[in-house]
Design a protein around this motif. Structure first.
Motif, PDB file in Angstrom:
ATOM      1  N   PRO A   1       0.829  -1.207   0.000  1.00  0.00           N
ATOM      2  CA  PRO A   1       0.000   0.000   0.000  1.00  0.00           C
ATOM      3  C   PRO A   1       0.866   1.262   0.000  1.00  0.00           C
ATOM      4  N   ASP A   2       0.359   2.322  -0.636  1.00  0.00           N
ATOM      5  CA  ASP A   2       1.082   3.589  -0.685  1.00  0.00           C
ATOM      6  C   ASP A   2       1.257   4.202   0.701  1.00  0.00           C
ATOM      7  N   ASP A   3       0.280   3.992   1.556  1.00  0.00           N
ATOM      8  CA  ASP A   3       0.330   4.503   2.927  1.00  0.00           C
ATOM      9  C   ASP A   3       1.392   3.714   3.700  1.00  0.00           C
ATOM     10  N   PRO A   4       2.474   4.365   4.151  1.00  0.00           N
ATOM     11  CA  PRO A   4       3.563   3.632   4.801  1.00  0.00           C
ATOM     12  C   PRO A   4       3.139   2.909   6.081  1.00  0.00           C
ATOM     13  N   LEU A   5       2.210   3.474   6.839  1.00  0.00           N
ATOM     14  CA  LEU A   5       1.739   2.784   8.049  1.00  0.00           C
ATOM     15  C   LEU A   5       0.929   1.547   7.689  1.00  0.00           C
ATOM     16  N   LEU A   6       0.104   1.666   6.668  1.00  0.00           N
ATOM     17  CA  LEU A   6      -0.675   0.523   6.205  1.00  0.00           C
ATOM     18  C   LEU A   6       0.257  -0.566   5.676  1.00  0.00           C
ATOM     19  N   ALA A   7       1.280  -0.172   4.957  1.00  0.00           N
ATOM     20  CA  ALA A   7       2.260  -1.135   4.435  1.00  0.00           C
ATOM     21  C   ALA A   7       2.979  -1.855   5.582  1.00  0.00           C
ATOM     22  N   ARG A   8       3.349  -1.121   6.626  1.00  0.00           N
ATOM     23  CA  ARG A   8       3.984  -1.753   7.797  1.00  0.00           C
ATOM     24  C   ARG A   8       3.051  -2.749   8.460  1.00  0.00           C
ATOM     25  N   ALA A   9       1.788  -2.362   8.603  1.00  0.00           N
ATOM     26  CA  ALA A   9       0.811  -3.248   9.227  1.00  0.00           C
ATOM     27  C   ALA A   9       0.612  -4.521   8.404  1.00  0.00           C
TER      28      ALA A   9
ATOM     29  N   LEU B   1      -7.204  -3.706   6.619  1.00  0.00           N
ATOM     30  CA  LEU B   1      -6.245  -4.684   7.140  1.00  0.00           C
ATOM     31  C   LEU B   1      -6.875  -6.067   7.296  1.00  0.00           C
ATOM     32  N   LEU B   2      -8.145  -6.113   7.638  1.00  0.00           N
ATOM     33  CA  LEU B   2      -8.783  -7.421   7.798  1.00  0.00           C
ATOM     34  C   LEU B   2      -8.818  -8.186   6.475  1.00  0.00           C
ATOM     35  N   HIS B   3      -8.925  -7.472   5.354  1.00  0.00           N
ATOM     36  CA  HIS B   3      -8.851  -8.139   4.051  1.00  0.00           C
ATOM     37  C   HIS B   3      -7.491  -8.827   3.884  1.00  0.00           C
ATOM     38  N   PHE B   4      -6.453  -8.177   4.355  1.00  0.00           N
ATOM     39  CA  PHE B   4      -5.110  -8.740   4.206  1.00  0.00           C
ATOM     40  C   PHE B   4      -4.919  -9.976   5.075  1.00  0.00           C
ATOM     41  N   VAL B   5      -5.685 -10.098   6.153  1.00  0.00           N
ATOM     42  CA  VAL B   5      -5.607 -11.304   6.990  1.00  0.00           C
ATOM     43  C   VAL B   5      -6.052 -12.517   6.187  1.00  0.00           C
ATOM     44  N   ALA B   6      -7.032 -12.314   5.297  1.00  0.00           N
ATOM     45  CA  ALA B   6      -7.490 -13.423   4.463  1.00  0.00           C
ATOM     46  C   ALA B   6      -6.372 -13.916   3.564  1.00  0.00           C
ATOM     47  N   ALA B   7      -5.368 -13.102   3.376  1.00  0.00           N
ATOM     48  CA  ALA B   7      -4.114 -13.459   2.747  1.00  0.00           C
ATOM     49  C   ALA B   7      -4.228 -13.870   1.298  1.00  0.00           C
ATOM     50  N   ASN B   8      -3.562 -13.108   0.473  1.00  0.00           N
ATOM     51  CA  ASN B   8      -3.346 -13.532  -0.888  1.00  0.00           C
ATOM     52  C   ASN B   8      -2.237 -14.585  -0.785  1.00  0.00           C
TER      53      ASN B   8
ATOM     54  N   PHE C   1      -4.146  -1.666  -8.640  1.00  0.00           N
ATOM     55  CA  PHE C   1      -4.478  -2.947  -8.037  1.00  0.00           C
ATOM     56  C   PHE C   1      -5.611  -2.811  -7.019  1.00  0.00           C
ATOM     57  N   TYR C   2      -5.598  -1.737  -6.240  1.00  0.00           N
ATOM     58  CA  TYR C   2      -6.597  -1.545  -5.195  1.00  0.00           C
ATOM     59  C   TYR C   2      -7.819  -0.768  -5.659  1.00  0.00           C
ATOM     60  N   ASP C   3      -7.727  -0.100  -6.804  1.00  0.00           N
ATOM     61  CA  ASP C   3      -8.814   0.753  -7.257  1.00  0.00           C
ATOM     62  C   ASP C   3      -9.732   0.092  -8.289  1.00  0.00           C
ATOM     63  N   LYS C   4      -9.321  -1.030  -8.877  1.00  0.00           N
ATOM     64  CA  LYS C   4     -10.202  -1.651  -9.871  1.00  0.00           C
ATOM     65  C   LYS C   4     -11.346  -2.386  -9.176  1.00  0.00           C
ATOM     66  N   ASP C   5     -12.397  -2.632  -9.910  1.00  0.00           N
ATOM     67  CA  ASP C   5     -13.623  -3.198  -9.361  1.00  0.00           C
ATOM     68  C   ASP C   5     -13.530  -4.723  -9.319  1.00  0.00           C
ATOM     69  N   TRP C   6     -13.015  -5.242  -8.194  1.00  0.00           N
ATOM     70  CA  TRP C   6     -12.892  -6.683  -8.009  1.00  0.00           C
ATOM     71  C   TRP C   6     -12.860  -6.993  -6.523  1.00  0.00           C
ATOM     72  N   TYR C   7     -12.550  -8.220  -6.159  1.00  0.00           N
ATOM     73  CA  TYR C   7     -12.656  -8.663  -4.769  1.00  0.00           C
ATOM     74  C   TYR C   7     -11.735  -7.921  -3.805  1.00  0.00           C
ATOM     75  N   PHE C   8     -10.666  -7.313  -4.282  1.00  0.00           N
ATOM     76  CA  PHE C   8      -9.685  -6.680  -3.391  1.00  0.00           C
ATOM     77  C   PHE C   8      -9.708  -5.169  -3.543  1.00  0.00           C
ATOM     78  N   LYS C   9     -10.885  -4.600  -3.860  1.00  0.00           N
ATOM     79  CA  LYS C   9     -10.997  -3.151  -4.047  1.00  0.00           C
ATOM     80  C   LYS C   9     -10.983  -2.453  -2.687  1.00  0.00           C
TER      81      LYS C   9
ATOM     82  N   ARG D   1      -8.230   2.257   4.267  1.00  0.00           N
ATOM     83  CA  ARG D   1      -8.321   1.390   3.091  1.00  0.00           C
ATOM     84  C   ARG D   1      -7.179   1.687   2.130  1.00  0.00           C
ATOM     85  N   ALA D   2      -6.613   0.640   1.580  1.00  0.00           N
ATOM     86  CA  ALA D   2      -5.571   0.799   0.567  1.00  0.00           C
ATOM     87  C   ALA D   2      -6.215   1.362  -0.692  1.00  0.00           C
ATOM     88  N   ALA D   3      -5.600   2.360  -1.279  1.00  0.00           N
ATOM     89  CA  ALA D   3      -6.125   2.991  -2.495  1.00  0.00           C
ATOM     90  C   ALA D   3      -4.981   3.702  -3.204  1.00  0.00           C
TER      91      ALA D   3
END
Length: 120
Positions: free
Chosen positions: A38-46, A90-97, A78-86, A72-74
């Motif tokens: 994610p562009d947000d450095p705190l979000l990326a660290r998390a 952080l909870l989305h990231f727990v589901a883990a790609n 990758f994060y802005d297109k209309d799909w499951y990972f829009k 929210r990552a934006a």
């Protein structure tokens, strides 16, 4: 509660797998999807802490930045297109790609999810 969280994590992984192709119809392999940091450095660290299962550091970061749990990552295709990972939280990231973590989820994934739920 832990069983419900685990079920949500498993469902998230299944959704991720269902949305990816592993081989073309001609048998050739396709590139596996990896999300950018994610562009947000705190979000990326998390996200890095989630992938590593670093509960103590994640808890400390969320205590210091309580709004992080709902960010929210934006700002990236990758994060802005209309799909499951829009615009994932952080909870989305727990589901883990599974490609991002190279197929290895942290053994304490339920605990990681609980930290996020406790944070808000």
């Amino acid at each position: 509660m832990a069983h419900l969280i685990l079920l949500l994590v498993v469902c998230g992984v299944c959704l991720c797998l269902a949305s990816c192709q592993f081989a073309q119809t001609d048998g050739s392999q396709v590139d596996l999807i990896r999300h950018p940091a994610p562009d947000d450095p705190l979000l990326a660290r998390a996200v890095a802490m989630i992938n590593a299962g670093d509960v103590a550091s994640l808890r400390a970061l969320l205590t210091e930045h309580p709004d992080l749990v709902t960010r929210r990552a934006a700002g990236h295709e990758f994060y802005d297109k209309d799909w499951y990972f829009k615009h994932p939280t952080l909870l989305h990231f727990v589901a883990a790609n599974p490609f991002e973590t190279e197929g290895a989820l942290p053994a304490n994934l339920v605990e990681v999810a609980q930290v996020l739920l406790d944070a808000g």
